[in-house]
Design an enzyme around this catalytic site. Structure first.
Site, PDB file in Angstrom:
ATOM      1  N   LYS A 117       6.680  -0.759  14.757  1.00 39.22           N
ATOM      2  CA  LYS A 117       5.785  -1.794  14.244  1.00 39.22           C
ATOM      3  C   LYS A 117       6.474  -2.784  13.294  1.00 39.22           C
ATOM      4  CE  LYS A 117       3.183   0.543  10.491  1.00 39.22           C
ATOM      5  NZ  LYS A 117       2.268   0.510   9.649  1.00 39.22           N
ATOM      6  N   SER A 172       0.710  -1.171  -0.066  1.00 34.26           N
ATOM      7  CA  SER A 172       0.087   0.113   0.024  1.00 34.26           C
ATOM      8  C   SER A 172       0.986   1.069  -0.041  1.00 34.26           C
ATOM      9  CB  SER A 172      -1.096   0.029   1.389  1.00 34.26           C
ATOM     10  OG  SER A 172      -0.185   0.034   2.373  1.00 34.26           O
ATOM     11  N   GLU A 227      -3.201   5.506  12.434  1.00 35.49           N
ATOM     12  CA  GLU A 227      -2.454   5.708  11.329  1.00 35.49           C
ATOM     13  C   GLU A 227      -3.309   5.904  10.230  1.00 35.49           C
ATOM     14  OE1 GLU A 227       0.875   3.126  11.078  1.00 35.49           O
ATOM     15  OE2 GLU A 227       0.942   3.606   8.916  1.00 35.49           O
ATOM     16  N   GLU A 242      -4.501  -2.567   9.481  1.00 32.62           N
ATOM     17  CA  GLU A 242      -3.784  -3.282  10.432  1.00 32.62           C
ATOM     18  C   GLU A 242      -4.618  -2.764  11.704  1.00 32.62           C
ATOM     19  OE1 GLU A 242       0.122  -1.681  10.159  1.00 32.62           O
ATOM     20  OE2 GLU A 242       0.070  -1.730   7.963  1.00 32.62           O
ATOM     21  N   LYS A 269       9.638   5.123   7.754  1.00 33.95           N
ATOM     22  CA  LYS A 269      10.341   3.776   6.582  1.00 33.95           C
ATOM     23  C   LYS A 269      11.271   4.172   5.976  1.00 33.95           C
ATOM     24  CE  LYS A 269       5.524   2.023   6.280  1.00 33.95           C
ATOM     25  NZ  LYS A 269       4.079   2.087   5.101  1.00 33.95           N
ATOM     26  N   GLU A 321       1.593  -9.481   7.184  1.00 33.07           N
ATOM     27  CA  GLU A 321       2.519  -9.127   8.148  1.00 33.07           C
ATOM     28  C   GLU A 321       2.344 -10.070   9.138  1.00 33.07           C
ATOM     29  OE1 GLU A 321       1.699  -4.975   8.750  1.00 33.07           O
ATOM     30  OE2 GLU A 321       2.924  -4.438   6.787  1.00 33.07           O
ATOM     31  N   ASP A 356      -4.259   1.230  11.792  1.00 31.75           N
ATOM     32  CA  ASP A 356      -3.717   1.565  10.545  1.00 31.75           C
ATOM     33  C   ASP A 356      -4.762   1.532   9.610  1.00 31.75           C
ATOM     34  OD1 ASP A 356      -2.609   2.671   8.263  1.00 31.75           O
ATOM     35  OD2 ASP A 356      -0.807   1.469   8.190  1.00 31.75           O
ATOM     36  N   HIS A 382       8.401  -1.216   9.773  1.00 41.16           N
ATOM     37  CA  HIS A 382       8.801  -2.596   8.685  1.00 41.16           C
ATOM     38  C   HIS A 382       7.826  -1.802   7.380  1.00 41.16           C
ATOM     39  CE1 HIS A 382       4.946  -5.134   9.608  1.00 41.16           C
ATOM     40  NE2 HIS A 382       4.788  -3.834   9.541  1.00 41.16           N
ATOM     41  N   HIS A 405      -3.110  -6.046   2.606  1.00 39.72           N
ATOM     42  CA  HIS A 405      -2.254  -7.191   2.843  1.00 39.72           C
ATOM     43  C   HIS A 405      -2.988  -8.422   3.190  1.00 39.72           C
ATOM     44  CE1 HIS A 405       0.298  -3.834   4.768  1.00 39.72           C
ATOM     45  NE2 HIS A 405       0.566  -3.806   3.386  1.00 39.72           N
ATOM     46  N   ASP A 440       1.479   8.141   7.570  1.00 40.69           N
ATOM     47  CA  ASP A 440       2.288   7.218   6.732  1.00 40.69           C
ATOM     48  C   ASP A 440       2.449   7.775   5.341  1.00 40.69           C
ATOM     49  OD1 ASP A 440       3.498   5.178   5.457  1.00 40.69           O
ATOM     50  OD2 ASP A 440       1.823   3.674   5.888  1.00 40.69           O
TER      51      ASP A 440
HETATM   52  P1  PGA Z   1       3.051  -1.207   3.264  1.00 39.89           P
HETATM   53  O1  PGA Z   1       2.036  -1.208   4.487  1.00 39.89           O
HETATM   54  O2  PGA Z   1       4.210  -1.786   3.657  1.00 39.89           O
HETATM   55  O3  PGA Z   1       2.409  -2.205   2.218  1.00 39.89           O
HETATM   56  O4  PGA Z   1       2.996   0.182   2.779  1.00 39.89           O
HETATM   57  C1  PGA Z   1       2.648  -0.688   5.789  1.00 39.89           C
HETATM   58  C2  PGA Z   1       1.908   0.506   6.056  1.00 39.89           C
HETATM   59  O5  PGA Z   1       0.987   0.880   5.394  1.00 39.89           O
HETATM   60  O6  PGA Z   1       2.110   0.947   7.246  1.00 39.89           O
HETATM   61 ZN    ZN Z   2       0.537   2.638   6.994  1.00 40.62          ZN
END
Ligand code: PGA
Ligand code: ZN
Length: 424
Positions: A384, A40, A281, A162, A333, A203, A240, A361, A153, A308
């Site tokens: 996370k 995503s 998030e 999430e 990230k 995940e 999230d 991650h 996911h 994010d």
């Molecule tokens: P992604 O998801 O690594 O698929 O972008 C993680 C997130 O959205 O926090």
């Molecule tokens: Zn996110």
């Protein structure tokens, strides 16, 4: 000094190719780093270079990025002192020459940047968290365990991506990890007893076909209680939403209904009243700045609102958000921005501005554990890395156990103090 840089194509946790970089120093030190990959992904992330050659890995090969390391990025930094991280990252950025690292690929650039840091730490005979964080680095993060997976996911009907367990009442990282794992196993039993699938998402969390998002939160509360903990005081909840994924043409599509942003914000306010939620998030889409402002005004004093896709670990987008008073926390990230220095700049800007940070991650991961060291080095206090299961997820948690052990009495787990806005 950096003597040689090599790269290769390896596989990530979803079976897709990714970049691994190896750096050799003139003192004989060799260190490597592997690059994660999102599903995503935000539209404003640095560019992930893939081959597009459909005859290999469905076009997802990374031979071009590997060649970029071997032919251009490596030679550009060879002969430079590995301890000069900012100089090296600047060379990498200039060698690429584009705004979003699209010529050589952020995946190529990040691999070199992280492998150099690890080699420099090893050469200084220091663990990475100590090398980057200095003698005062001692704060172990609260782990946010993503135990129910939805959105991009998982192949279920849950819109939110999430659902987290946050063991804020634990007294050490080791205890937080145990509480998370125990609750994860109880949750599995509860889902099974209710007739839901206990198959896993990307995940490591369960991916049951729940009818709506509230049902997910209800299962978490039930599992926490049944595992012998108090929801909120011991283990709080987080979400999230990854709302960019269910936003189109000004409308949010959630639980089989269309929502305007103000309606969705009211929905979140209802969740915050009903459940011990410490963090949400990407509650709204990545470019819906006005609605983000409404959300922050309404809920920002009560809970953590993490950007994010909104901020993509980019100091410029974060500065815009800070200026507008949007969100109050930065998701971090490394591959969204593509160098270690820019990542640390974003974290520093966040902390200076009263924003919390959460290291993260990606849904496509490897055995690389660099983010575990980074979260301690920066004193962020939150990480996370998925469920407390699956090796690419627990590799980071296991590294944090090692760091906690190494710090001994100096280690500090700050628990709920990591979430200063959570007062419930
Ligand atoms: P992604 O998801 O690594 O698929 O972008 C993680 C997130 O959205 O926090
Ligand atoms: Zn996110």
């Amino acid at each position: 000094l950096i003597e040689a840089v090599n790269a290769r194509e390896i596989l990530d946790s979803r079976g897709n190719p990714t970049v691994e970089v190896e750096v050799l120093l003139d003192d004989g030190i060799v260190q490597r780093a592997a690059v994660p990959s999102g599903a995503s992904t935000g539209a404003f992330e640095a560019y992930e270079l893939r081959d597009g050659d459909k005859s290999r890995y469905g076009g997802k090969g990374v031979r071009k990025a590997v060649a970029a390391v071997i032919d251009e990025l490596g030679p550009a930094v060879e002969g430079t002192d590995a301890a000069d991280q900012r100089v090296i990252d600047e060379i990498l950025i200039e060698t690429d020459g584009t705004e979003n690292k699209s010529r050589l690929g952020a995946n190529a650039i990040l691999g070199v940047s992280l492998a150099v840091a690890k080699a420099a730490a090893d050469s200084a005979d220091l663990p990475l968290f100590r090398y980057l964080g200095g003698p005062n680095a001692h704060v172990l993060p609260v782990p946010l365990f993503n135990v129910i997976n939805g959105g991009e996911h998982a192949d279920n009907g849950i819109d939110m991506q999430e659902f987290f367990l946050a063991p804020i009442g634990a007294s050490s990282f080791e205890e937080a990890l145990r509480w998370g794992a125990e609750t994860y196993h109880v949750l599995k039993g509860e889902l099974k007893a209710a007739g839901f699938s206990t198959g896993l998402g990307d995940e490591g969390g369960f991916a049951p076909d729940l009818p709506n998002n509230r049902e997910g939160l209800d299962f978490l509360v039930k599992a926490i209680e049944k595992a012998g903990f108090t929801p909120g005081a011991d283990i709080a909840l987080g979400l999230d939403a990854a709302a960019t994924e269910f936003f189109a043409d000004g409308v949010y599509r959630l639980d089989q209904k269309d929502w305007t942003a103000p309606e969705l914000i009211d929905y979140y306010a209802g969740l915050v009243d009903a459940y011990p939620i410490v963090t949400i998030e990407d509650a709204l889409a990545e470019d819906d700045w006005n609605s983000w402002k409404l959300l922050t005004d309404k809920l920002g004093a009560k809970i953590q609102l993490v950007g994010d896709d909104l901020f993509v670990t980019n100091p410029e987008r974060l500065a815009k958000g800070i200026g507008l008073g949007v969100a109050n926390s930065l998701l971090v990230k490394v591959n969204q921005i593509g160098t270690l220095s820019e990542t640390l700049d974003a974290v520093e800007l966040a902390h200076r501005s009263g924003y919390t940070t959460m290291f993260s991650h990606r849904s496509g991961e490897t055995e690389d554990t660099t983010i575990a060291d980074l979260v301690v080095a920066t004193g962020s206090g939150q990480i996370k890395s998925g469920a407390p299961a699956r090796s690419e997820r627990v590799a980071k948690y296991n590294q944090l156990l090692r760091i906690e052990e190494e710090l001994g009495d100096a280690a500090e787990f700050i628990g709920r103090a990591a979430f200063p806005r959570f007062t419930a």
